[in-house]
Design a protein around this motif. Structure first.
Motif, PDB file in Angstrom:
ATOM      1  N   UNK A   1       0.836  -1.207   0.000  1.00  0.00           N
ATOM      2  CA  UNK A   1       0.000   0.000   0.000  1.00  0.00           C
ATOM      3  C   UNK A   1       0.868   1.253   0.000  1.00  0.00           C
ATOM      4  N   UNK A   2       1.930   1.266   0.810  1.00  0.00           N
ATOM      5  CA  UNK A   2       2.836   2.418   0.856  1.00  0.00           C
ATOM      6  C   UNK A   2       3.507   2.651  -0.500  1.00  0.00           C
ATOM      7  N   UNK A   3       3.856   1.573  -1.191  1.00  0.00           N
ATOM      8  CA  UNK A   3       4.438   1.700  -2.535  1.00  0.00           C
ATOM      9  C   UNK A   3       3.393   2.216  -3.525  1.00  0.00           C
ATOM     10  N   UNK A   4       2.205   1.623  -3.505  1.00  0.00           N
ATOM     11  CA  UNK A   4       1.138   2.018  -4.434  1.00  0.00           C
ATOM     12  C   UNK A   4       0.728   3.474  -4.259  1.00  0.00           C
ATOM     13  N   UNK A   5       0.762   3.957  -3.012  1.00  0.00           N
ATOM     14  CA  UNK A   5       0.351   5.328  -2.728  1.00  0.00           C
ATOM     15  C   UNK A   5       1.496   6.327  -2.848  1.00  0.00           C
ATOM     16  N   UNK A   6       2.672   5.839  -3.198  1.00  0.00           N
ATOM     17  CA  UNK A   6       3.795   6.734  -3.430  1.00  0.00           C
ATOM     18  C   UNK A   6       4.537   7.179  -2.187  1.00  0.00           C
ATOM     19  N   UNK A   7       4.241   6.592  -1.051  1.00  0.00           N
ATOM     20  CA  UNK A   7       5.008   6.918   0.162  1.00  0.00           C
ATOM     21  C   UNK A   7       6.393   6.301   0.085  1.00  0.00           C
ATOM     22  N   UNK A   8       6.482   5.083  -0.412  1.00  0.00           N
ATOM     23  CA  UNK A   8       7.772   4.442  -0.687  1.00  0.00           C
ATOM     24  C   UNK A   8       7.944   4.521  -2.194  1.00  0.00           C
ATOM     25  N   UNK A   9       8.977   5.240  -2.627  1.00  0.00           N
ATOM     26  CA  UNK A   9       9.149   5.484  -4.060  1.00  0.00           C
ATOM     27  C   UNK A   9      10.241   4.631  -4.686  1.00  0.00           C
ATOM     28  N   UNK A  10      10.974   3.883  -3.886  1.00  0.00           N
ATOM     29  CA  UNK A  10      12.010   3.036  -4.451  1.00  0.00           C
ATOM     30  C   UNK A  10      12.983   2.570  -3.387  1.00  0.00           C
ATOM     31  N   UNK A  11      13.881   1.734  -3.802  1.00  0.00           N
ATOM     32  CA  UNK A  11      14.906   1.167  -2.940  1.00  0.00           C
ATOM     33  C   UNK A  11      16.239   1.354  -3.655  1.00  0.00           C
ATOM     34  N   UNK A  12      17.305   1.544  -2.892  1.00  0.00           N
ATOM     35  CA  UNK A  12      18.605   1.726  -3.532  1.00  0.00           C
ATOM     36  C   UNK A  12      19.715   1.166  -2.659  1.00  0.00           C
ATOM     37  N   UNK A  13      20.857   1.021  -3.270  1.00  0.00           N
ATOM     38  CA  UNK A  13      22.040   0.542  -2.567  1.00  0.00           C
ATOM     39  C   UNK A  13      23.066   1.662  -2.527  1.00  0.00           C
ATOM     40  N   UNK A  14      23.761   1.796  -1.430  1.00  0.00           N
ATOM     41  CA  UNK A  14      24.882   2.731  -1.333  1.00  0.00           C
ATOM     42  C   UNK A  14      26.125   1.977  -1.763  1.00  0.00           C
ATOM     43  N   UNK A  15      26.975   2.632  -2.514  1.00  0.00           N
ATOM     44  CA  UNK A  15      28.190   1.987  -2.968  1.00  0.00           C
ATOM     45  C   UNK A  15      29.396   2.609  -2.281  1.00  0.00           C
ATOM     46  N   UNK A  16      30.425   1.829  -2.174  1.00  0.00           N
ATOM     47  CA  UNK A  16      31.663   2.293  -1.558  1.00  0.00           C
ATOM     48  C   UNK A  16      32.370   3.237  -2.522  1.00  0.00           C
ATOM     49  N   UNK A  17      32.797   4.354  -2.005  1.00  0.00           N
ATOM     50  CA  UNK A  17      33.543   5.289  -2.846  1.00  0.00           C
ATOM     51  C   UNK A  17      35.026   5.029  -2.670  1.00  0.00           C
TER      52      UNK A  17
END
Length: 142
Positions: free
Chosen positions: A42-58
């Protein structure tokens, strides 16, 4: 949309670690797995959660970040937005209120590329002022 305390906790857990399993989340919020899965959907469908991502090592010394604060006279977003979109090193861009019209976060591999982007921005239509703010250290990254 107003989030209840369960939704708020679920979002906070996912912000902290987007790889948490539904089972792990359900244990931490004291709801069933199916209830948590339904809430996440529901949170994804309603746009509260807009995506998931990974942090990369710099790679130390090869990852430079800066903010550009840009002012335009006048600001015509239709002219500026394509220029923002065509620069892959721009990771965030926000039109904001106040004396600054647009704040842009860039992440580049070299000072030469940062300079190139700055020079390109000088050519953007109606640009009045650009101020560069170099990032020295991360205080928090979620």
């Amino acid at each position: 949309m107003l989030l209840d305390r369960f939704d708020q906790k679920i979002v906070a857990l996912l912000v902290e670690d987007a790889r948490l399993s539904v089972s792990d989340i359900s244990r931490q919020v004291n709801l069933s797995r199916s209830a948590v899965a339904d809430r996440i959907k529901r949170l994804e469908d309603q746009g509260e959660i807009t995506g998931y991502h990974a942090h990369t090592k710099s790679i130390e010394g090869h990852n430079i970040s800066a903010y550009f604060a840009l002012s335009f006279r006048p600001l015509i977003r239709d002219l500026i937005q394509p220029l923002v979109n065509q620069t892959p090193e721009i990771k965030l861009a926000h039109y904001i209120s106040g004396d600054i019209d647009l704040i842009v976060f860039v992440n580049v591999q070299s000072m030469a590329r940062l300079t190139d982007i700055r020079v390109e921005m000088d050519r953007w239509p109606n640009i009045d002022k650009i101020v560069t703010h170099m990032c020295l250290a991360n205080a928090v990254e979620r």
